[in-house]
Write a protein that holds these residues in place. Structure first.
Motif, short mmCIF file in Angstrom:
data_model
loop_
_atom_site.label_atom_id
_atom_site.label_comp_id
_atom_site.label_asym_id
_atom_site.label_seq_id
_atom_site.Cartn_x
_atom_site.Cartn_y
_atom_site.Cartn_z
N LEU A 118 45.99 36.62 46.97
CA LEU A 118 45.67 36.05 45.60
C LEU A 118 45.11 34.77 45.59
O LEU A 118 45.24 34.15 46.60
N ASP A 123 50.55 34.24 40.87
CA ASP A 123 52.10 34.64 41.74
C ASP A 123 52.09 35.97 41.10
O ASP A 123 51.24 36.64 40.40
N GLU A 124 53.24 36.56 41.56
CA GLU A 124 53.55 38.13 41.34
C GLU A 124 53.83 38.14 39.85
O GLU A 124 53.50 39.31 39.24
N ALA A 125 54.25 37.19 39.00
CA ALA A 125 54.62 37.20 37.69
C ALA A 125 53.28 37.47 37.01
O ALA A 125 53.10 38.21 35.94
N VAL A 127 50.50 38.60 38.24
CA VAL A 127 50.06 40.22 38.50
C VAL A 127 50.78 41.19 37.47
O VAL A 127 50.20 42.08 36.90
N GLU A 128 52.18 40.99 37.45
CA GLU A 128 52.71 41.83 36.45
C GLU A 128 52.17 41.65 34.91
O GLU A 128 51.76 42.63 34.07
N LYS A 131 48.71 43.24 34.56
CA LYS A 131 48.83 45.07 34.53
C LYS A 131 48.83 45.40 32.88
O LYS A 131 48.31 46.55 32.85
N GLU A 146 42.57 43.42 44.28
CA GLU A 146 43.11 43.48 42.72
C GLU A 146 43.59 44.87 42.70
O GLU A 146 44.73 44.94 41.93
N LEU A 149 47.19 45.24 44.19
CA LEU A 149 48.07 44.38 43.62
C LEU A 149 48.48 44.85 42.19
O LEU A 149 49.71 45.34 41.83
N GLY A 152 50.48 48.20 42.72
CA GLY A 152 51.77 48.08 43.61
C GLY A 152 51.62 48.65 44.78
O GLY A 152 52.87 49.01 45.33
N GLU A 154 50.42 48.62 49.18
CA GLU A 154 49.87 47.57 50.03
C GLU A 154 48.34 47.57 50.21
O GLU A 154 47.68 48.63 49.84
#
Ligand code: PXL
Length: 277
Positions: A118, A123-125, A127-128, A131, A146, A149, A152, A154
């Motif tokens: 990234l 951060d992960e939030a 990315v969510e 989506k 991207e 990510l 979801g 690897e």
């Protein structure tokens, strides 16, 4: 020529040849009325410079949207690039609804990662949240990092067709109508773009230059949007944008001082010519 109006939402990195300083000239050269919504102003981009300034413009976005709605402004396309926060993503989704002309094309470049990592500040939030924006895209333009990510899955540095097809299937299931996966390489000497458009799968392969350059994702996405709005299909636009991006890298790589972006301006004429064909 059909004269189209596009809105692009991304940051202004004052120096660094990325985001709006790339999108605005490229889209204009493609013959489009280009309206901009800067999401932030940075002194430089974050990919290699240190100590940059960052002025967040998130809170200006709803007022700008409200003004445009009041003026009755509508756009033939909305193209989003680097966005700085989940809140900005929510505002963009609102604009998809309030500012779209009939048949408006929504192009989402989920500019947030590359080479398995990234970008600084995400951060992960985030990315969510990305989506949910990706799910509303008519054309989603991720690189492999991207895509992994958003799916979801690897990230893999080396992969086969089954891996990228699985990523693509997940992104299409997420809701993106069409998909342009960039930087897809199955052989050491080549790379390419893998396009999924209206149920068809096409791979446009081209030579790979040894050095990756900063900002090529933004150059690619801008040229893609320009070509698409000039009437090319997604597959054709993906190839035009790939050829142009490659030329930008070619003219840049002789100059080792120019590490922060690509010299896209001297070859803009070649892009304009490709659009006439
Ligand atoms: O090129 C993507 C990009 C856009 N905007 C900013 C960036 C980056 C990549 O690093 O830092 C501010």
């Amino acid at each position: 020529m059909d004269y189209k109006r596009v809105l692009t939402v991304q940051d202004i990195s004052c120096v660094g040849q990325c985001s709006l300083t790339v999108a605005l000239p490229i889209l204009s050269a493609c013959g489009l009325e280009t309206c901009i919504l800067p999401s932030a102003v940075l002194s430089t981009h974050t990919g290699g410079f240190t100590g940059y300034t960052f002025r967040d413009l998130t809170e200006d976005m709803p007022a700008i949207e409200a003004h445009w709605v009041k003026e009755g402004l509508k756009f033939d396309a909305v193209y989003t690039g680097y966005l700085g926060s989940e809140k900005q993503i929510a505002y963009v989704k609102s604009m998809f609804r309030s500012l779209s002309a009939p048949g408006c094309l929504r192009v989402v470049d989920p500019a947030m990662a590359d080479n398995g990592k990234l970008y600084v500040g995400f951060d992960e939030a985030f990315v969510e949240s990305m989506k949910t924006l990706a799910s509303e895209a008519d054309y989603l333009l991720p690189n492999i990092t991207e895509a992994a990510l958003l799916a979801g899955e690897e990230y893999r540095e080396t992969y086969d067709e089954a891996y990228v097809d699985a990523l693509a299937a997940k992104l299409l299931r997420l809701g993106a109508k069409n998909l342009v996966l960039t930087g897809v390489s199955f052989r050491p000497e080549t790379t390419g773009v893998l396009v999924f458009e209206n149920g068809e799968r096409k791979y446009y392969e081209h030579k790979r230059l040894p050095k990756g350059c900063h900002g090529t994702g933004d150059v690619y996405a801008s040229a893609f949007v320009g070509a698409l709005l000039r009437g090319k299909s997604g597959c054709e636009a993906a190839a035009v944008a790939a050829d142009y991006t490659l030329r930008c890298i070619e003219v840049t790589r002789e100059d080792p001082e120019h590490w922060y972006g690509v010299k896209f301006e001297p070859v803009l004429g070649e892009l304009m010519k490709a659009l006439e064909e």
